[in-house]
Design a protein around this motif. Structure first.
Motif, PDB file in Angstrom:
ATOM      1  N   VAL A  30       0.855  -1.171   0.000  1.00 13.94           N
ATOM      2  CA  VAL A  30       0.000   0.000   0.000  1.00 13.94           C
ATOM      3  C   VAL A  30       0.895   1.226   0.000  1.00 13.94           C
ATOM      4  O   VAL A  30       1.879   1.300   0.742  1.00 13.94           O
ATOM      5  CB  VAL A  30      -0.963   0.011   1.208  1.00 13.94           C
ATOM      6  CG1 VAL A  30      -0.204   0.029   2.515  1.00 13.94           C
ATOM      7  CG2 VAL A  30      -1.914   1.196   1.122  1.00 13.94           C
ATOM      8  N   SER A  31       0.582   2.155  -0.873  1.00 12.36           N
ATOM      9  CA  SER A  31       1.342   3.395  -0.999  1.00 12.36           C
ATOM     10  C   SER A  31       0.516   4.536  -0.428  1.00 12.36           C
ATOM     11  O   SER A  31      -0.655   4.723  -0.790  1.00 12.36           O
ATOM     12  CB  SER A  31       1.676   3.668  -2.472  1.00 12.36           C
ATOM     13  OG  SER A  31       2.239   4.953  -2.630  1.00 12.36           O
ATOM     14  N   VAL A  32       1.119   5.313   0.464  1.00 15.50           N
ATOM     15  CA  VAL A  32       0.483   6.496   1.056  1.00 15.50           C
ATOM     16  C   VAL A  32       1.365   7.693   0.724  1.00 15.50           C
ATOM     17  O   VAL A  32       2.531   7.733   1.143  1.00 15.50           O
ATOM     18  CB  VAL A  32       0.305   6.348   2.576  1.00 15.50           C
ATOM     19  CG1 VAL A  32      -0.440   7.541   3.137  1.00 15.50           C
ATOM     20  CG2 VAL A  32      -0.423   5.056   2.920  1.00 15.50           C
ATOM     21  N   TYR A  46      11.177  -6.772  -7.992  1.00 19.75           N
ATOM     22  CA  TYR A  46      11.877  -5.942  -8.971  1.00 19.75           C
ATOM     23  C   TYR A  46      11.133  -4.631  -9.198  1.00 19.75           C
ATOM     24  O   TYR A  46      11.760  -3.586  -9.402  1.00 19.75           O
ATOM     25  CB  TYR A  46      12.026  -6.718 -10.281  1.00 19.75           C
ATOM     26  CG  TYR A  46      12.809  -7.994 -10.124  1.00 19.75           C
ATOM     27  CD1 TYR A  46      14.196  -7.963  -9.965  1.00 19.75           C
ATOM     28  CD2 TYR A  46      12.178  -9.228 -10.105  1.00 19.75           C
ATOM     29  CE1 TYR A  46      14.926  -9.132  -9.806  1.00 19.75           C
ATOM     30  CE2 TYR A  46      12.890 -10.408  -9.949  1.00 19.75           C
ATOM     31  CZ  TYR A  46      14.260 -10.350  -9.793  1.00 19.75           C
ATOM     32  OH  TYR A  46      14.974 -11.509  -9.632  1.00 19.75           O
ATOM     33  N   GLY A  47       9.800  -4.691  -9.174  1.00 26.66           N
ATOM     34  CA  GLY A  47       9.028  -3.466  -9.288  1.00 26.66           C
ATOM     35  C   GLY A  47       9.253  -2.530  -8.113  1.00 26.66           C
ATOM     36  O   GLY A  47       9.350  -1.305  -8.283  1.00 26.66           O
ATOM     37  N   ILE A  48       9.342  -3.094  -6.914  1.00 27.83           N
ATOM     38  CA  ILE A  48       9.620  -2.280  -5.733  1.00 27.83           C
ATOM     39  C   ILE A  48      11.018  -1.681  -5.797  1.00 27.83           C
ATOM     40  O   ILE A  48      11.229  -0.498  -5.481  1.00 27.83           O
ATOM     41  CB  ILE A  48       9.435  -3.114  -4.455  1.00 27.83           C
ATOM     42  CG1 ILE A  48       7.960  -3.502  -4.278  1.00 27.83           C
ATOM     43  CG2 ILE A  48       9.929  -2.370  -3.234  1.00 27.83           C
ATOM     44  CD1 ILE A  48       7.041  -2.335  -4.026  1.00 27.83           C
ATOM     45  N   MET A  49      11.991  -2.491  -6.206  1.00 28.81           N
ATOM     46  CA  MET A  49      13.371  -1.996  -6.303  1.00 28.81           C
ATOM     47  C   MET A  49      13.473  -0.842  -7.299  1.00 28.81           C
ATOM     48  O   MET A  49      14.192   0.135  -7.072  1.00 28.81           O
ATOM     49  CB  MET A  49      14.298  -3.136  -6.710  1.00 28.81           C
ATOM     50  CG  MET A  49      14.499  -4.202  -5.640  1.00 28.81           C
ATOM     51  SD  MET A  49      15.302  -5.690  -6.263  1.00 28.81           S
ATOM     52  CE  MET A  49      16.802  -5.010  -6.945  1.00 28.81           C
ATOM     53  N   LYS A  50      12.736  -0.946  -8.379  1.00 28.00           N
ATOM     54  CA  LYS A  50      12.774   0.121  -9.381  1.00 28.00           C
ATOM     55  C   LYS A  50      12.019   1.351  -8.913  1.00 28.00           C
ATOM     56  O   LYS A  50      12.401   2.483  -9.215  1.00 28.00           O
ATOM     57  CB  LYS A  50      12.178  -0.399 -10.689  1.00 28.00           C
ATOM     58  CG  LYS A  50      12.231   0.599 -11.832  1.00 28.00           C
ATOM     59  CD  LYS A  50      11.667   0.002 -13.109  1.00 28.00           C
ATOM     60  CE  LYS A  50      11.708   1.019 -14.256  1.00 28.00           C
ATOM     61  NZ  LYS A  50      11.135   0.449 -15.508  1.00 28.00           N
ATOM     62  N   ILE A  86       5.348  -4.102  11.147  1.00 29.40           N
ATOM     63  CA  ILE A  86       5.464  -2.908  10.304  1.00 29.40           C
ATOM     64  C   ILE A  86       6.693  -3.059   9.424  1.00 29.40           C
ATOM     65  O   ILE A  86       7.828  -2.893   9.876  1.00 29.40           O
ATOM     66  CB  ILE A  86       5.552  -1.633  11.168  1.00 29.40           C
ATOM     67  CG1 ILE A  86       4.342  -1.523  12.087  1.00 29.40           C
ATOM     68  CG2 ILE A  86       5.654  -0.398  10.280  1.00 29.40           C
ATOM     69  CD1 ILE A  86       4.376  -0.325  13.011  1.00 29.40           C
ATOM     70  N   LYS A  87       6.459  -3.372   8.162  1.00 32.74           N
ATOM     71  CA  LYS A  87       7.528  -3.524   7.176  1.00 32.74           C
ATOM     72  C   LYS A  87       7.272  -2.482   6.104  1.00 32.74           C
ATOM     73  O   LYS A  87       6.366  -2.636   5.281  1.00 32.74           O
ATOM     74  CB  LYS A  87       7.540  -4.935   6.609  1.00 32.74           C
ATOM     75  CG  LYS A  87       7.725  -6.009   7.688  1.00 32.74           C
ATOM     76  CD  LYS A  87       7.723  -7.403   7.102  1.00 32.74           C
ATOM     77  CE  LYS A  87       7.830  -8.461   8.199  1.00 32.74           C
ATOM     78  NZ  LYS A  87       9.084  -8.369   8.959  1.00 32.74           N
ATOM     79  N   ALA A  88       8.062  -1.419   6.133  1.00 32.13           N
ATOM     80  CA  ALA A  88       7.767  -0.262   5.296  1.00 32.13           C
ATOM     81  C   ALA A  88       9.030   0.250   4.633  1.00 32.13           C
ATOM     82  O   ALA A  88      10.156   0.004   5.071  1.00 32.13           O
ATOM     83  CB  ALA A  88       7.127   0.849   6.135  1.00 32.13           C
ATOM     84  N   ILE A  89       8.803   0.981   3.532  1.00 22.81           N
ATOM     85  CA  ILE A  89       9.848   1.720   2.830  1.00 22.81           C
ATOM     86  C   ILE A  89       9.373   3.165   2.743  1.00 22.81           C
ATOM     87  O   ILE A  89       8.321   3.452   2.163  1.00 22.81           O
ATOM     88  CB  ILE A  89      10.108   1.149   1.433  1.00 22.81           C
ATOM     89  CG1 ILE A  89      10.518  -0.332   1.528  1.00 22.81           C
ATOM     90  CG2 ILE A  89      11.196   1.939   0.722  1.00 22.81           C
ATOM     91  CD1 ILE A  89      10.663  -1.002   0.178  1.00 22.81           C
ATOM     92  N   SER A  92      10.955  10.273   0.322  1.00 21.77           N
ATOM     93  CA  SER A  92      10.624  11.676   0.587  1.00 21.77           C
ATOM     94  C   SER A  92       9.259  12.056   0.044  1.00 21.77           C
ATOM     95  O   SER A  92       8.799  13.179   0.293  1.00 21.77           O
ATOM     96  CB  SER A  92      11.699  12.588  -0.015  1.00 21.77           C
ATOM     97  OG  SER A  92      11.796  12.386  -1.419  1.00 21.77           O
ATOM     98  N   GLU A  93       8.594  11.147  -0.675  1.00 24.28           N
ATOM     99  CA  GLU A  93       7.305  11.460  -1.289  1.00 24.28           C
ATOM    100  C   GLU A  93       6.193  10.499  -0.909  1.00 24.28           C
ATOM    101  O   GLU A  93       5.018  10.855  -1.013  1.00 24.28           O
ATOM    102  CB  GLU A  93       7.437  11.485  -2.816  1.00 24.28           C
ATOM    103  CG  GLU A  93       8.412  12.533  -3.325  1.00 24.28           C
ATOM    104  CD  GLU A  93       8.550  12.482  -4.836  1.00 24.28           C
ATOM    105  OE1 GLU A  93       7.995  11.531  -5.441  1.00 24.28           O
ATOM    106  OE2 GLU A  93       9.198  13.379  -5.405  1.00 24.28           O
ATOM    107  N   GLU A  94       6.521   9.270  -0.495  1.00 25.11           N
ATOM    108  CA  GLU A  94       5.487   8.290  -0.215  1.00 25.11           C
ATOM    109  C   GLU A  94       5.994   7.271   0.796  1.00 25.11           C
ATOM    110  O   GLU A  94       7.194   7.179   1.080  1.00 25.11           O
ATOM    111  CB  GLU A  94       5.052   7.568  -1.497  1.00 25.11           C
ATOM    112  CG  GLU A  94       6.142   6.716  -2.124  1.00 25.11           C
ATOM    113  CD  GLU A  94       5.670   5.928  -3.328  1.00 25.11           C
ATOM    114  OE1 GLU A  94       4.456   5.922  -3.585  1.00 25.11           O
ATOM    115  OE2 GLU A  94       6.524   5.320  -4.006  1.00 25.11           O
ATOM    116  N   VAL A  95       5.049   6.494   1.318  1.00 27.34           N
ATOM    117  CA  VAL A  95       5.342   5.404   2.246  1.00 27.34           C
ATOM    118  C   VAL A  95       4.763   4.130   1.653  1.00 27.34           C
ATOM    119  O   VAL A  95       3.580   4.098   1.269  1.00 27.34           O
ATOM    120  CB  VAL A  95       4.740   5.656   3.642  1.00 27.34           C
ATOM    121  CG1 VAL A  95       5.075   4.496   4.580  1.00 27.34           C
ATOM    122  CG2 VAL A  95       5.249   6.953   4.217  1.00 27.34           C
ATOM    123  N   LEU A  96       5.578   3.086   1.575  1.00 31.62           N
ATOM    124  CA  LEU A  96       5.131   1.789   1.086  1.00 31.62           C
ATOM    125  C   LEU A  96       5.087   0.819   2.259  1.00 31.62           C
ATOM    126  O   LEU A  96       6.099   0.602   2.929  1.00 31.62           O
ATOM    127  CB  LEU A  96       6.073   1.263  -0.005  1.00 31.62           C
ATOM    128  CG  LEU A  96       6.088   2.028  -1.329  1.00 31.62           C
ATOM    129  CD1 LEU A  96       7.129   1.460  -2.262  1.00 31.62           C
ATOM    130  CD2 LEU A  96       4.722   1.989  -1.989  1.00 31.62           C
TER     131      LEU A  96
END
Length: 393
Positions: A30-32, A46-50, A86-89, A92-96
């Motif tokens: 989920v992207s916030v 791979y999509g997340i890494m990119k 809580i496993k997040a990335i 500076s613009e979003e939270v995954l």
């Protein structure tokens, strides 16, 4: 970004979809964003890494099938966060966030939606344009002092600290009455109940200590805290005087990240020393104190369990001593009766002897003498045991 995977609005998820069993390796994220808008993404690694420009080794930390300790890692363009569920990335613009359908993750997403959007503090009316400009500048400075990534990090830390504290309170609610009941009545049922609670407390203590140690380790290293300033690094990288603009990110070249990190630490925005990370340090210290308080609660509970175990051991030792005393009295009585049995055995032998005739009056004196001798032996043993402190008075 949309070509990297399927994008589904969070509000369009139906209730049956929430009950669907997740696969062994979930691809749901989920992207916030900074406006609080949430979007569910179906992306592979791979999509997340990119999308967030991190390496595979950092993404493995967030794999739920692998057992990695709690970690808060600062990378060039992202913060990798692994705190229990809580496993997040954070960029500076979003939270995954991983596994958005998890019951423990849903409150975090809702809190991010509520707290990430910027809030306009000044709502006054008037024709004084100068005063309005002063308020706007103050609001802008305040927003710049607390960037997006720190607001997201604060939500994650608050969520994990509140989660662990709630588990601790539940454990305390169940443990203290069980321990009091065990002290009043020692039974197999109560012992098994306390054993399960102690095992749960040990597991919870390990989880709390992992988060506490990670925060403590982060607070002890100013360079690691400086790596978490994503907005500041981004603003410096976009400035015309930046020397590191020619360094580009590449998934196949993990050394570039360390070069950029070293270059950024030597840049003008880090020459202020400790004041450079003072804001983040205050944020981390607040939640470090909170997780420390939770750890102290568990330590107090462990001490209470240890005191209960000591009390139970004292009770068991007391019962054991009472049994030993009873055994000593029984052995003393057996030795005394053995003397009486010896006299009866001597006179009961089927052997002819001259004093057996016309001496019937001697029988009662033999019985009386043997009884007095047995009682004297028993009293002697008992008196000696009391004198030596072998039995209680």
């Amino acid at each position: 970004m949309a070509g990297d995977g399927f994008i589904v609005p969070l509000d369009s998820l139906s209730q049956p979809a929430l009950l669907t069993k997740k696969t062994a390796v979930s691809r749901s994220w989920v992207s916030v964003d900074h406006n609080g808008n949430s979007t569910v993404l179906d992306l592979d690694k791979y999509g997340i890494m990119k999308r967030v420009e991190i390496h595979a080794r950092d993404l493995r930390i967030l794999d739920p099938l692998l057992s990695y300790p709690s970690a808060i890692l600062g990378r060039e363009k992202a913060i990798v966060l692994n705190l229990e569920h809580i496993k997040a990335i954070i960029t500076s613009e979003e939270v995954l966030l991983r596994d958005p359908l998890d019951d423990n993750v849903i409150p975090i997403v809702e809190e991010l939606q509520r707290r990430l959007p910027p809030v306009n503090v000044y709502t006054g009316q008037g024709d004084d344009e100068e005063g309005t400009g002063v308020q706007t500048d103050a609001q802008t400075n305040e927003s710049n002092e607390f960037p997006f990534e720190f607001r997201a990090l604060e939500v994650a830390l608050e969520g994990i600290c509140s989660f662990l504290d709630a588990r601790t309170r539940e454990l305390e609610t169940a443990a203290y009455p069980a321990l009091d009941e065990l002290t009043s009545m020692i039974s197999s049922r109560n012992l098994d109940r306390v054993r399960k609670l102690k095992s749960a407390m040990t597991r919870l203590t390990n989880r709390v200590l992992k988060v506490r140690d990670e925060l403590e380790q982060l607070l002890d290293d100013d360079d690691d805290m400086a790596d978490l300033y994503l907005s500041r690094k981004l603003s410096f990288a976009s400035s015309p005087s930046s020397d590191g603009a020619n360094l580009t990110w590449s998934p196949a070249s993990p050394t570039i990240e360390s070069k950029i990190s070293r270059a950024s630490r030597a840049t003008p925005f880090s020459i202020h020393g400790e004041n450079d990370v003072e804001e983040l340090e205050m944020l981390l210290e607040a939640y470090f104190m909170q997780i420390e308080a939770t750890s102290n609660k568990l330590t107090t509970l462990r001490e209470y369990i240890d005191d209960t175990e000591d009390y139970i051991n004292i009770q068991l030792d007391n019962h054991r001593n009472q049994l030993i005393q009873l055994e000593l009295f029984l052995l003393s009585g057996t030795v005394s009766l053995s003397v009486y049995s010896l006299v009866a055995a001597i006179f009961g032998m089927n052997i002819p002897h001259p004093w057996n005739d016309n001496h019937g009056y001697v029988f009662k004196w033999v019985i009386l003498f043997a009884g007095i001798l047995s009682a004297s032996i028993f009293m002697s043993i008992t008196t000696y045991s009391r004198h030596k402190g072998l039995v209680g008075s």
